[in-house]
Write an enzyme that holds these catalytic residues in place. Structure first.
Site, PDB file in Angstrom:
ATOM      1  N   TRP A  30      -5.342  30.094  11.543  1.00 15.73           N
ATOM      2  CA  TRP A  30      -6.087  28.954  11.024  1.00 15.73           C
ATOM      3  C   TRP A  30      -6.643  28.099  12.150  1.00 15.73           C
ATOM      4  O   TRP A  30      -7.796  27.664  12.124  1.00 15.73           O
ATOM      5  CB  TRP A  30      -5.210  28.170  10.083  1.00 15.73           C
ATOM      6  CG  TRP A  30      -5.857  27.080   9.269  1.00 15.73           C
ATOM      7  CD1 TRP A  30      -5.268  25.923   8.873  1.00 15.73           C
ATOM      8  CD2 TRP A  30      -7.191  27.039   8.726  1.00 15.73           C
ATOM      9  NE1 TRP A  30      -6.154  25.159   8.127  1.00 15.73           N
ATOM     10  CE2 TRP A  30      -7.341  25.833   8.022  1.00 15.73           C
ATOM     11  CE3 TRP A  30      -8.275  27.912   8.774  1.00 15.73           C
ATOM     12  CZ2 TRP A  30      -8.511  25.459   7.385  1.00 15.73           C
ATOM     13  CZ3 TRP A  30      -9.457  27.549   8.131  1.00 15.73           C
ATOM     14  CH2 TRP A  30      -9.563  26.338   7.446  1.00 15.73           C
ATOM     15  N   LYS A  65       1.807  24.265  -3.246  1.00 21.05           N
ATOM     16  CA  LYS A  65       1.033  25.440  -3.686  1.00 21.05           C
ATOM     17  C   LYS A  65       1.587  26.731  -3.107  1.00 21.05           C
ATOM     18  O   LYS A  65       1.498  27.788  -3.730  1.00 21.05           O
ATOM     19  CB  LYS A  65      -0.442  25.258  -3.357  1.00 21.05           C
ATOM     20  CG  LYS A  65      -0.762  25.069  -1.868  1.00 21.05           C
ATOM     21  CD  LYS A  65      -1.096  26.350  -1.164  1.00 21.05           C
ATOM     22  CE  LYS A  65      -1.405  26.117   0.292  1.00 21.05           C
ATOM     23  NZ  LYS A  65      -1.759  27.373   1.008  1.00 21.05           N
ATOM     24  N   VAL A  90       4.011  34.302   9.279  1.00 18.82           N
ATOM     25  CA  VAL A  90       4.744  33.316   8.495  1.00 18.82           C
ATOM     26  C   VAL A  90       4.150  33.183   7.088  1.00 18.82           C
ATOM     27  O   VAL A  90       2.934  33.094   6.918  1.00 18.82           O
ATOM     28  CB  VAL A  90       4.704  31.940   9.189  1.00 18.82           C
ATOM     29  CG1 VAL A  90       5.310  30.868   8.295  1.00 18.82           C
ATOM     30  CG2 VAL A  90       5.441  32.001  10.521  1.00 18.82           C
ATOM     31  N   SER A 125      -8.558  27.676   1.685  1.00 19.47           N
ATOM     32  CA  SER A 125      -9.239  28.309   2.814  1.00 19.47           C
ATOM     33  C   SER A 125      -8.401  29.425   3.400  1.00 19.47           C
ATOM     34  O   SER A 125      -7.268  29.194   3.817  1.00 19.47           O
ATOM     35  CB  SER A 125      -9.513  27.266   3.902  1.00 19.47           C
ATOM     36  OG  SER A 125      -8.342  26.508   4.176  1.00 19.47           O
ATOM     37  N   ARG A 149       0.335  28.383  23.303  1.00 20.24           N
ATOM     38  CA  ARG A 149       1.567  28.180  24.067  1.00 20.24           C
ATOM     39  C   ARG A 149       1.825  29.304  25.066  1.00 20.24           C
ATOM     40  O   ARG A 149       2.348  29.089  26.156  1.00 20.24           O
ATOM     41  CB  ARG A 149       2.746  28.070  23.086  1.00 20.24           C
ATOM     42  CG  ARG A 149       4.066  27.713  23.716  1.00 20.24           C
ATOM     43  CD  ARG A 149       5.171  27.728  22.664  1.00 20.24           C
ATOM     44  NE  ARG A 149       4.855  26.877  21.534  1.00 20.24           N
ATOM     45  CZ  ARG A 149       5.085  25.567  21.494  1.00 20.24           C
ATOM     46  NH1 ARG A 149       5.607  24.972  22.546  1.00 20.24           N
ATOM     47  NH2 ARG A 149       4.774  24.863  20.421  1.00 20.24           N
ATOM     48  N   GLY A 178      -7.129  22.201   2.179  1.00 19.52           N
ATOM     49  CA  GLY A 178      -7.997  22.717   1.132  1.00 19.52           C
ATOM     50  C   GLY A 178      -7.915  24.221   1.001  1.00 19.52           C
ATOM     51  O   GLY A 178      -7.244  24.892   1.796  1.00 19.52           O
ATOM     52  N   THR A 194      -4.407  30.357  -3.330  1.00 19.58           N
ATOM     53  CA  THR A 194      -3.186  30.924  -2.760  1.00 19.58           C
ATOM     54  C   THR A 194      -2.418  31.757  -3.779  1.00 19.58           C
ATOM     55  O   THR A 194      -1.747  32.726  -3.427  1.00 19.58           O
ATOM     56  CB  THR A 194      -2.290  29.796  -2.209  1.00 19.58           C
ATOM     57  OG1 THR A 194      -3.077  28.923  -1.404  1.00 19.58           O
ATOM     58  CG2 THR A 194      -1.158  30.352  -1.365  1.00 19.58           C
ATOM     59  N   SER A 228      -3.533  36.077   0.485  1.00 21.25           N
ATOM     60  CA  SER A 228      -2.441  35.113   0.491  1.00 21.25           C
ATOM     61  C   SER A 228      -1.110  35.767   0.839  1.00 21.25           C
ATOM     62  O   SER A 228      -0.632  36.656   0.141  1.00 21.25           O
ATOM     63  CB  SER A 228      -2.331  34.436  -0.883  1.00 21.25           C
ATOM     64  OG  SER A 228      -1.123  33.720  -1.005  1.00 21.25           O
ATOM     65  N   ARG A 229      -0.486  35.306   1.917  1.00 21.61           N
ATOM     66  CA  ARG A 229       0.826  35.835   2.299  1.00 21.61           C
ATOM     67  C   ARG A 229       1.911  35.412   1.308  1.00 21.61           C
ATOM     68  O   ARG A 229       2.837  36.165   1.032  1.00 21.61           O
ATOM     69  CB  ARG A 229       1.188  35.370   3.710  1.00 21.61           C
ATOM     70  CG  ARG A 229       0.325  35.982   4.795  1.00 21.61           C
ATOM     71  CD  ARG A 229       0.868  35.678   6.174  1.00 21.61           C
ATOM     72  NE  ARG A 229       0.863  34.262   6.478  1.00 21.61           N
ATOM     73  CZ  ARG A 229      -0.153  33.601   7.019  1.00 21.61           C
ATOM     74  NH1 ARG A 229      -1.280  34.234   7.294  1.00 21.61           N
ATOM     75  NH2 ARG A 229      -0.067  32.314   7.290  1.00 21.61           N
ATOM     76  N   GLU A 283       4.582  30.410   4.506  1.00 26.32           N
ATOM     77  CA  GLU A 283       5.189  29.080   4.557  1.00 26.32           C
ATOM     78  C   GLU A 283       6.029  28.747   3.341  1.00 26.32           C
ATOM     79  O   GLU A 283       7.000  27.995   3.433  1.00 26.32           O
ATOM     80  CB  GLU A 283       4.084  28.040   4.759  1.00 26.32           C
ATOM     81  CG  GLU A 283       3.413  28.136   6.116  1.00 26.32           C
ATOM     82  CD  GLU A 283       2.117  27.347   6.193  1.00 26.32           C
ATOM     83  OE1 GLU A 283       1.470  27.146   5.144  1.00 26.32           O
ATOM     84  OE2 GLU A 283       1.744  26.945   7.304  1.00 26.32           O
TER      85      GLU A 283
END
Length: 337
Positions: free
Chosen positions: A11, A185, A283, A132, A30, A130, A252, A258-259, A285
């Protein structure tokens, strides 16, 4: 405008790509080795391999340099929720920042704006959220987002930073509603994925499982849960009917990218959670935030039966079939109670 994006996940990378067409954008990662690889290939091979990185997009592994670059413009925190507190603590005086992460902080149960109030109370902060998928934003496919902050100038700055002919950004003065929508969501998408997975499994055996009616019911009643929690925390009701609420929930819960939905589908196939997370590779979430969402809801006295069922499944106390049966067997009640 000078923009620094802190975090080179899918993202963060997608938004950096989108903004670099009109602004001076630096993307910080990182891992120094990852930065070197992205510079050499002009691609983020791990998180967004199909999207080339524009030559105008600067890449760095130096956090101080990234913070200095965005100090007079906008700093975008694109870390997971677990990294938000630390990043907010590193922001220089006078910085203006938005975060992309969605969820309640593990342990404290705080939303992003509540963390910012603790860590960086003098800074202008907000959230960009939003419906996306990163892949579509990076590819320039039409998308709409919302820039939310209690500081109107900061919300407008988020619009200025990212609004374009392919990325439409609306402003909002309700960060609470936007953040609750983004947090809840993901959990509800797991529930819808479970229902769809049970349907597919039943159809493969020539049987009838939960159908599209069940999907519509879960999305609608899930929205009711989301709105109850948001209102209890001080949100405006219309926010949950907008992009960061209903819009993000529909995407989502039903989108193939969508994971969180994928987690639900795989749970319905009978896979255990460690195997699912290994299979995903990235991940999801909702897996990590479900219990925190439920705990915050209970502290606020808000009933969230779909969220509770997802937590029971994720923690291995309820099968996917039993979860659906439990939700359908709840006592009848008025719709808006």
């Amino acid at each position: 405008m000078k923009i620094s994006v802190l975090g080179a996940g899918a993202w963060g990378t997608a938004l950096a790509i989108a903004a670099s067409a009109r602004h001076e954008v630096t993307l910080w990662a990182r891992d120094a080795a990852a930065v070197a690889a992205m510079r050499a290939a002009r691609r983020n091979a791990r998180y967004l391999p199909e999207s080339p990185l524009p030559e105008a997009l600067a890449l760095t592994g130096d956090l101080d340099a990234a913070l200095a670059h965005g100090r007079e413009g906008l700093i975008v925190i694109a870390t997971p929720m677990s990294g938000l507190r630390g990043m907010l603590a590193r922001l220089p005086d006078g910085a203006r920042a938005q975060w992309l992460c969605k969820g309640f902080e593990a342990g404290t149960g705080l939303l992003g704006h509540e963390i910012a109030r603790e860590v960086a109370p003098r800074l202008a902060t907000g959230i960009l959220s939003g419906p996306s998928f990163a892949q579509e934003v990076a590819a320039g496919q039409p998308t709409a987002l919302v820039s939310a902050s209690g500081d109107a100038a900061l919300a407008a700055l988020g619009v200025q930073a990212f609004h374009s002919e392919r990325l439409r950004v609306y402003s909002s003065a309700d960060p609470v509603g936007v953040e609750v929508g983004g947090a809840v969501k993901n959990v509800l998408a797991i529930a819808v994925g479970i229902a769809d997975g049970l349907r597919l499994a039943a159809e493969a055996k020539g049987l009838k499982g939960p159908g599209l009616n069940a999907r519509a019911a879960l999305i609608t009643r899930g929205l009711a849960e989301m709105q109850r929690l948001a209102l209890a925390l001080g949100a405006q009701p219309e926010t949950l009917l907008g992009l960061a609420g209903l819009g993000d929930l529909v995407l989502t819960a039903t989108g193939d990218l969508s994971r969180n939905r994928r987690v639900g589908l795989l749970l319905a196939e009978g896979l255990d959670l460690p195997a699912i997370l290994a299979k995903l590779g990235h991940v999801a979430e909702g897996v990590y935030s479900a219990a925190t969402v439920l705990a915050r809801a209970r502290r606020a006295g808000v009933d969230m039966p779909i969220t509770a069922a997802v937590v029971e499944v994720l923690e291995g106390r309820l099968t996917t079939h039993a979860a659906m049966d439990a939700l359908m067997g709840r006592q009848a009640k008025a719709e808006w109670q």
